[in-house]
Scaffold this motif. Sequence first.
Motif, mmCIF file in Angstrom:
data_model
loop_
_atom_site.group_PDB
_atom_site.id
_atom_site.type_symbol
_atom_site.label_atom_id
_atom_site.label_comp_id
_atom_site.label_asym_id
_atom_site.label_seq_id
_atom_site.Cartn_x
_atom_site.Cartn_y
_atom_site.Cartn_z
ATOM 1 N N CYS A 14 0.839 -1.189 0.000
ATOM 2 C CA CYS A 14 0.000 0.000 0.000
ATOM 3 C C CYS A 14 0.879 1.245 0.000
ATOM 4 C CB CYS A 14 -0.912 -0.009 1.222
ATOM 5 S SG CYS A 14 -1.850 1.515 1.390
ATOM 6 N N GLN A 16 -0.097 4.213 0.512
ATOM 7 C CA GLN A 16 -0.541 5.142 1.536
ATOM 8 C C GLN A 16 0.019 4.821 2.921
ATOM 9 O OE1 GLN A 16 -1.999 7.878 1.038
ATOM 10 N NE2 GLN A 16 -2.484 8.475 3.119
ATOM 11 N N CYS A 17 -0.137 3.585 3.376
ATOM 12 C CA CYS A 17 0.284 3.261 4.744
ATOM 13 C C CYS A 17 1.421 2.246 4.806
ATOM 14 C CB CYS A 17 -0.908 2.772 5.573
ATOM 15 S SG CYS A 17 -1.456 1.104 5.132
ATOM 16 N N CYS A 30 -6.516 -1.370 0.195
ATOM 17 C CA CYS A 30 -5.779 -1.755 1.386
ATOM 18 C C CYS A 30 -6.755 -1.944 2.548
ATOM 19 C CB CYS A 30 -4.777 -0.645 1.692
ATOM 20 S SG CYS A 30 -3.981 -0.830 3.288
ATOM 21 N N CYS A 33 -5.948 1.016 5.568
ATOM 22 C CA CYS A 33 -6.296 2.436 5.405
ATOM 23 C C CYS A 33 -7.402 2.628 4.360
ATOM 24 C CB CYS A 33 -5.066 3.245 5.044
ATOM 25 S SG CYS A 33 -4.408 2.878 3.405
HETATM 26 ZN ZN LIG Z 1 -2.937 1.154 3.371
#
Ligand SMILES: [Zn+2]
Length: 103
Positions: A14, A16-17, A30, A33
């Motif tokens: 992911c 983002q996270c 994901c 998140c």
């Molecule tokens: Zn994530």
Amino acid sequence: MSRGFTRNKENFRCIQCGMFVIGNGYTNHCPRCLWSMHVDVNPGDRQNRCRGMMEPVSAIYGRTGFIITHRCAECGEEKNISGSDRDNAELMADLASPEPMMS
Ligand SMILES: [Zn+2]
Ligand SMILES: [Zn+2]
């Protein structure tokens, strides 16, 4: 083994996270998140060249479970996808609440 089975099982990290997500072939969001990537024209086809990050903007609880609405940070397209039971329930509940999003 028959060929022509196009379900695409891929693992991804992911963006983002940073969580490493084991793909189940149906979704690429994901579970931690709930961010996704703009890769599909139709669910699972991976034919979209946008590849923008898709932010989860809202969720509703429907008959078949949660439906998450994602908005692409690149092109602004919105897409609804089905949530899965691995998804972050707390975050999902936040998205489903009627409060306005503060960012
Ligand atoms: Zn994530
Ligand atoms: Zn996009």
